[in-house]
Design an enzyme around this catalytic site. Structure first.
Site, PDB file in Angstrom:
ATOM      1  N   CYS A 110      72.622  65.385   1.752  1.00  0.00           N
ATOM      2  CA  CYS A 110      72.547  63.924   1.729  1.00  0.00           C
ATOM      3  C   CYS A 110      72.036  63.362   0.408  1.00  0.00           C
ATOM      4  O   CYS A 110      72.190  62.172   0.137  1.00  0.00           O
ATOM      5  CB  CYS A 110      71.669  63.428   2.870  1.00  0.00           C
ATOM      6  SG  CYS A 110      72.234  63.973   4.501  1.00  0.00           S
ATOM      7  N   HIS A 244      68.630  56.313   1.894  1.00  0.00           N
ATOM      8  CA  HIS A 244      69.607  57.085   2.671  1.00  0.00           C
ATOM      9  C   HIS A 244      69.527  56.656   4.128  1.00  0.00           C
ATOM     10  O   HIS A 244      68.444  56.522   4.702  1.00  0.00           O
ATOM     11  CB  HIS A 244      69.312  58.573   2.523  1.00  0.00           C
ATOM     12  CG  HIS A 244      70.078  59.428   3.472  1.00  0.00           C
ATOM     13  ND1 HIS A 244      71.429  59.282   3.685  1.00  0.00           N
ATOM     14  CD2 HIS A 244      69.678  60.445   4.300  1.00  0.00           C
ATOM     15  CE1 HIS A 244      71.836  60.167   4.579  1.00  0.00           C
ATOM     16  NE2 HIS A 244      70.796  60.867   4.963  1.00  0.00           N
ATOM     17  N   ASN A 274      74.737  57.974  10.063  1.00  0.00           N
ATOM     18  CA  ASN A 274      74.362  58.761   8.890  1.00  0.00           C
ATOM     19  C   ASN A 274      75.621  59.348   8.265  1.00  0.00           C
ATOM     20  O   ASN A 274      76.236  60.253   8.814  1.00  0.00           O
ATOM     21  CB  ASN A 274      73.400  59.874   9.310  1.00  0.00           C
ATOM     22  CG  ASN A 274      72.956  60.751   8.157  1.00  0.00           C
ATOM     23  OD1 ASN A 274      73.472  60.655   7.046  1.00  0.00           O
ATOM     24  ND2 ASN A 274      71.990  61.618   8.421  1.00  0.00           N
TER      25      ASN A 274
END
Length: 319
Positions: A110, A244, A274
């Site tokens: 990520c 994030h 996500n």
């Protein structure tokens, strides 16, 4: 002299699955998912491939920048897994958009978009490039275990892209890695070699949510504080924070540790879930296309991911 962002783009699959859709085959509910994650729906690839998403995001970023594919000196793609083991997803993008420059992938989970920015920074610093395309794309729906309600409800598919050129808008950048593979892992599926005794039976994403939460909150707050100071700025001077989009509780807990008003934190997790390394460039594209950014705005970014990598940076917006 480093770079400035001159174009942004993003893409998401057409299929949208709500929490209620997931509750049809999982022991869960809209309330359970929303209260714990902040997610209401996510885009999921059905007929699209990652190559489609990366092509669409790349072309939109190039159009926004007014740059042709032939002008690119480098293509970077951050992803945990492209459509192929080889060639790289960046090479697939190169072919699809008609570019001729070098191209390769970056895998930092990520945190991949921030890692890709750092790679690009090195090329600009050595004066090896004048224009760079970064595409961050993930199709985690195909790596999730859709019988595990603790993980599959979290993820969505998407791609975000930026075009960079020479400039001085990168004010600071910080990368770290802990090497932890136990708390968040997607095993590699092996072939059928008769001599290989290490073949994995379980190819799906597995995560220890508590470990990730503790790591994320602590490091997101610390990294943001660090890169803002390294940029010679104060928290009060930051106009937008792009965190994030892993979990709304992580974002709120990290925000509580810094003197930056909550309204400055950009959040779109409700609609996308996500999307791993794609989340920050997708948010950046939304801000750009909605006209919310003005010249001179200070953007602080922070991400964390598998391998317990982290990436954080501060950009000035001058587009």
């Amino acid at each position: 002299m480093s770079f400035q962002v001159i174009g942004t783009g993003s893409a998401a699959p057409a299929c949208v699955k709500t929490n209620d859709d997931l509750s049809q085959f999982l022991d869960t509910s809209d309330e359970w998912i929303r209260t714990r994650t902040g997610i209401g729906e996510r885009h999921v690839c059905t007929t699209e491939t990652m190559s489609d998403l990366t092509e669409w995001a790349a072309k939109r970023a190039l159009e926004d920048a007014g740059v042709s594919p032939q002008e690119l000196d480098l293509i970077l793609c951050s992803t945990v897994r492209g459509d192929y083991m080889t060639p790289s997803q960046a090479c697939v993008i190169q072919k699809r958009i008609g570019a001729t420059c070098p191209a390769f992938d970056v895998n930092a989970a990520c945190s991949g978009f921030l890692y890709a920015l750092d790679v690009a920074d090195g090329y600009f610093a050595r004066k090896k490039v004048k224009k760079v395309l970064i595409v961050s794309s993930e199709v985690l729906s195909r790596l999730a275990d859709w019988t595990d309600r603790s993980t599959c409800v979290l993820f969505g598919d998407g791609a975000g892209a930026v075009v960079l050129e020479e400039g001085d808008d990168l004010l600071s950048l910080r990368l770290t890695a802990d090497g932890n593979w136990e708390s968040l892992v997607i095993p590699q599926v092996h072939g059928n070699c008769p001599f290989d005794e290490t073949q994995e039976e379980d190819p799906f994403l597995r995560m220890n949510g508590q470990d990730v939460y503790k790591f994320a909150v602590t490091n997101m707050a610390a990294d943001l504080k660090c890169v803002i100071e390294e940029a010679g700025l104060t928290c009060e001077q930051v106009d937008f924070v792009l965190p994030h989009q892993a979990n709304i509780r992580i974002i709120e807990a990290a925000a509580h540790r810094l003197p930056i008003p909550r309204e400055k934190y950009v959040v779109n997790i409700e609609h996308y879930g996500n999307t791993s390394s794609a989340s920050i460039p997708m948010m950046l594209d939304e801000l750009n296309r909605e006209g919310k950014l003005k010249k001179g705005d200070i953007l602080a970014m922070s991400a964390f991911g598998g391998g317990f990598t982290t990436g954080a940076g501060v950009l000035r917006w001058s587009k």
